[in-house]
Motif scaffolding. Structure first.
Motif, PDB file in Angstrom:
ATOM      1  N   HIS A  64      37.620  42.648  32.664  1.00 54.94           N
ATOM      2  CA  HIS A  64      37.825  44.118  32.654  1.00 54.94           C
ATOM      3  C   HIS A  64      39.314  44.481  32.666  1.00 54.94           C
ATOM      4  N   GLU A  81      35.964  45.877  40.469  1.00 52.83           N
ATOM      5  CA  GLU A  81      35.913  44.495  39.978  1.00 52.83           C
ATOM      6  C   GLU A  81      37.197  44.119  39.245  1.00 52.83           C
ATOM      7  N   HIS A 134      35.224  37.009  37.057  1.00 47.60           N
ATOM      8  CA  HIS A 134      34.506  38.281  37.277  1.00 47.60           C
ATOM      9  C   HIS A 134      33.893  38.303  38.672  1.00 47.60           C
ATOM     10  N   PHE A 135      33.398  39.503  39.027  1.00 47.75           N
ATOM     11  CA  PHE A 135      32.566  39.636  40.220  1.00 47.75           C
ATOM     12  C   PHE A 135      31.297  40.364  39.806  1.00 47.75           C
TER      13      PHE A 135
HETATM   14 ZN   LIG Z   1      32.534  41.664  35.046  1.00 49.21          ZN
END
Ligand SMILES: [Zn+2]
Length: 255
Positions: A64, A81, A134-135
């Motif tokens: 992101h 995130e 990522h989370f």
């Molecule tokens: Zn993500």
């Protein structure tokens, strides 16, 4: 000559021959040598050393960024995130560099990149590995744990096998460092790992929609454990592939 005088003269002559042991160390003036200019003709005759292309470049992709905030926590103040991914990715980079690997990030600030741009970035750099950080998020607030995705491609068997191996090693190591719950390695049809030509994974370092897990992730010490696990998994993968880092692999991580 009397023996006593003979001894006296003998001692004097030894002292003169060896020099005074208490004299000051000799000072030396070092005159630097002038660099000699090699004539152009000779330079042309020197065979050029072929430096092999560095194939150990690891692209780290913080998920992101910019207008794309990714997931967000349900608790306030909201955790985004994109910010957590960037912080974790920077720690991963720091660990990998301390191991001697060459790394590059797709973004180092809050900028927006499309998924295709990220994949193209790694392809253009002819990277050895692509690791996206990522989370996770879920409607179910109880969902928690760590999972790693790889892209399962039939025509690209080698890439699939390598990605799967990398995913397993990264997950194992993150579970060891964080003592978190493993949700396993999974096939995921995501653009960044589908469009990249090298082995690649997406690490989902935990659910920011889970109140307990996000509290842990927010803590820099825990985040560092996630990053360390990712970096150790990558190192184990590369070592198994026969790639040696440029420096001592036991170097202390700087992050
Ligand atoms: Zn993500």
């Amino acid at each position: 000559m009397k023996p006593i005088l003979r001894l006296f003269f003998l001692l004097i002559s030894i002292a003169l021959a060896t020099g005074c042991s208490r004299s000051m160390p000799e000072e030396r003036i070092i005159i630097p040598e002038r660099p000699q200019k090699i004539p152009e003709k000779i330079v042309k005759k020197i065979p050029q050393i072929m430096i092999p292309e560095d194939t150990r470049l690891i692209v780290i992709d913080p998920g992101h960024g910019g207008k794309d905030q990714g997931a967000q926590s349900k608790i306030y103040p909201k955790c985004l995130e994109k910010n957590m991914a960037l912080s974790t990715a920077k720690m991963v980079e720091s660990f990998l560099r301390s191991y001697g690997y060459k790394t590059v990030m797709t973004r180092t600030d809050d900028s927006y990149l499309t998924l295709k741009e990220r994949a193209k970035f790694a392809n253009d750099k002819i990277a050895k590995l692509f690791v996206s950080v990522h989370f996770n998020a879920a409607e179910n607030r109880k969902a928690h744990g760590i999972e790693v995705y790889y892209f399962n491609s039939e025509p690209e068997k080698k890439k699939t096998e390598s990605s799967k191996k990398l995913a397993a090693l990264v997950l194992d190591n993150v579970i060891v460092t964080t003592k978190g719950k493993s949700r396993g390695i999974k096939h995921g049809n995501f653009a960044v790992i589908r469009e990249t030509k090298m082995p690649g994974i997406i690490v989902e370092g935990g659910f920011i929609t889970n109140d307990d897990e996000v509290e842990k992730i927010k803590d820099a010490a825990y985040m560092k454990k996630i990053a360390l696990g990712i970096a150790q998994g990558i190192r184990k993968y590369l070592q198994a592939e026969g790639d040696c880092p440029r420096r001592d692999s036991n170097a202390r991580p700087v992050a």
